[in-house]
Scaffold this active site. Structure first.
Site, PDB file in Angstrom:
ATOM      1  N   ASP A  42      -9.704  -2.023   0.497  1.00 10.84           N
ATOM      2  CA  ASP A  42     -10.850  -1.877   1.394  1.00 10.84           C
ATOM      3  C   ASP A  42     -10.428  -1.585   2.835  1.00 10.84           C
ATOM      4  O   ASP A  42     -11.218  -1.743   3.755  1.00 10.84           O
ATOM      5  CB  ASP A  42     -11.713  -3.147   1.355  1.00 10.84           C
ATOM      6  CG  ASP A  42     -10.935  -4.400   1.753  1.00 10.84           C
ATOM      7  OD1 ASP A  42      -9.723  -4.289   2.046  1.00 10.84           O
ATOM      8  OD2 ASP A  42     -11.533  -5.496   1.763  1.00 10.84           O
ATOM      9  N   CYS A  45      -6.195  -4.317   3.069  1.00 13.80           N
ATOM     10  CA  CYS A  45      -5.306  -4.832   2.024  1.00 13.80           C
ATOM     11  C   CYS A  45      -3.981  -5.356   2.574  1.00 13.80           C
ATOM     12  O   CYS A  45      -3.463  -6.366   2.077  1.00 13.80           O
ATOM     13  CB  CYS A  45      -5.069  -3.791   0.935  1.00 13.80           C
ATOM     14  SG  CYS A  45      -4.406  -2.215   1.531  1.00 13.80           S
ATOM     15  N   HIS A 198      12.937   0.972  -0.175  1.00 16.51           N
ATOM     16  CA  HIS A 198      12.811  -0.422   0.241  1.00 16.51           C
ATOM     17  C   HIS A 198      12.852  -0.528   1.764  1.00 16.51           C
ATOM     18  O   HIS A 198      13.714   0.052   2.417  1.00 16.51           O
ATOM     19  CB  HIS A 198      13.947  -1.269  -0.345  1.00 16.51           C
ATOM     20  CG  HIS A 198      13.949  -1.309  -1.846  1.00 16.51           C
ATOM     21  ND1 HIS A 198      13.307  -2.294  -2.561  1.00 16.51           N
ATOM     22  CD2 HIS A 198      14.510  -0.474  -2.767  1.00 16.51           C
ATOM     23  CE1 HIS A 198      13.483  -2.084  -3.855  1.00 16.51           C
ATOM     24  NE2 HIS A 198      14.198  -0.978  -4.000  1.00 16.51           N
ATOM     25  N   HIS A 217      -1.903   1.941  -0.302  1.00 17.85           N
ATOM     26  CA  HIS A 217      -2.475   0.642  -0.666  1.00 17.85           C
ATOM     27  C   HIS A 217      -1.361  -0.382  -0.883  1.00 17.85           C
ATOM     28  O   HIS A 217      -0.279  -0.050  -1.359  1.00 17.85           O
ATOM     29  CB  HIS A 217      -3.304   0.775  -1.950  1.00 17.85           C
ATOM     30  CG  HIS A 217      -3.907  -0.517  -2.410  1.00 17.85           C
ATOM     31  ND1 HIS A 217      -4.856  -1.195  -1.679  1.00 17.85           N
ATOM     32  CD2 HIS A 217      -3.660  -1.280  -3.510  1.00 17.85           C
ATOM     33  CE1 HIS A 217      -5.178  -2.307  -2.314  1.00 17.85           C
ATOM     34  NE2 HIS A 217      -4.471  -2.381  -3.412  1.00 17.85           N
TER      35      HIS A 217
END
Length: 228
Positions: A42, A45, A198, A217
C-alpha cells in the site's frame, strides 16, 4: 495473505515464487531463507515491515526492547528540533510506545501480529516512522540533500516522506536506520542478473532484520538456521 490483512503469518518462502519454473534467484533465495511474512503493498510496506521485523527480533530480549522504546522516546527531540509541532506527532509517538509496552506482556508474538493488523494502530506507527525519517533527513541536510531530486530537501520530505502511501526510496531507508541505529539486510530480486543482490544498511554491521525487495515491494524474510 488474508484480504484486509496488513501483515501475514509466516509462510514458506516458496509462496513468493512464480507459477512458472523458478529461476536461479528463487532457488538461491530458498537456500538462504525458509519463510516469508507478507506485508500489504500500500506504499507503506517498507515502514510497516521494518518496524514489525525489528520488534519481532527483540520480543524475547527485554533489554533490547527497552532500548528501542528509549530510542523512540528520545527521537521526539529530533522532530521538535526540525520544527514539527508536538501536536502533529504526539499521538503517533504514544502509539509506538503503547505497542512496545503491549509486546512486553504475555503472548508477545500474537500481540504484535494483532496490533500490526489493526489499521489505525499500524498506520499510526508508520506515520511516526515517516515523520522521524523526515526529521533525520532535515537535521542532516548537508549530507542528504545530495541524494534528493526534488526542488529542495524540505519539499521532498513533505511530499514524499511524510505523506502516507508514498513508496520509500533508498535515502529514506538510510535515514531511518541511522535515526534508530538499526541495521537491516535487504535482498533484492530486481534486475536482470541471475543472482540475488544483497544490501546491508549501514554497511559493515550485523543486521537484526531481513527484507525481500521485489517489484517495488517489501516483505519480511526469515533466514535458515546456520549449520555448523
Amino acid at each position: 495473505m488474508d484480504a484486509g490483512g496488513l501483515v501475514s503469518c509466516a509462510e514458506d518462502v516458496s509462496s513468493t515464487f512464480p507459477e512458472k519454473t523458478p529461476d536461479a534467484k528463487y532457488k538461491d533465495l530458498s537456500c538462504q531463507f525458509s519463510c516469508v511474512r507478507k506485508v500489504r503493498g500500500d506504499g507503506n510496506c517498507f515502514y510497516r515491515a521494518f518496524c514489525f521485523a525489528h520488534l519481532e527480533s527483540v520480543l524475547h530480549n527485554a533489554r533490547a526492547l527497552q532500548r528501542f522504546k528509549d530510542q523512540i522516546v528520545q527521537s521526539s527531540k529530533d522532530l521538535t528540533s526540525t520544527g514539527f509541532d508536538e501536536t502533529s506527532f504526539q499521538h503517533h509517538l504514544n502509539t509506538v510506545i503503547d505497542v512496545v509496552d503491549q509486546c512486553q506482556a504475555d503472548d508477545p508474538e500474537e500481540t504484535l501480529l494483532r496490533l500490526f493488523n489493526h489499521q489505525v494502530t499500524s498506520d499510526s506507527v508508520v506515520q511516526y516512522l515517516r515523520l522521524l525519517t523526515s526529521a533525520h533527513l532535515q537535521n542532516h541536510a548537508d549530507f542528504f540533500c545530495n541524494f534528493v531530486e526534488a526542488p529542495n530537501l524540505q519539499v521532498y520530505c513533505h511530499q514524499d516522506v511524510e505523506t502516507m502511501a508514498m513508496e520509500c526510496d533508498h535515502v529514506d531507508i538510510l535515514a531511518l536506520t541511522q535515526a534508530l541505529d538499526i541495521c537491516i539486510h535487504i535482498v533484492s530480486m530486481d534486475g536482470d542478473e541471475q543472482e540475488l543482490v544483497h544490501h546491508i544498511i549501514p554497511e559493515g554491521s550485523e543486521p537484526s532484520l531481513h527484507l525481500l525487495y521485489q517489484t517495488s515491494h517489501y516483505n519480511i524474510l526469515y533466514p535458515r538456521p546456520l549449520i555448523h
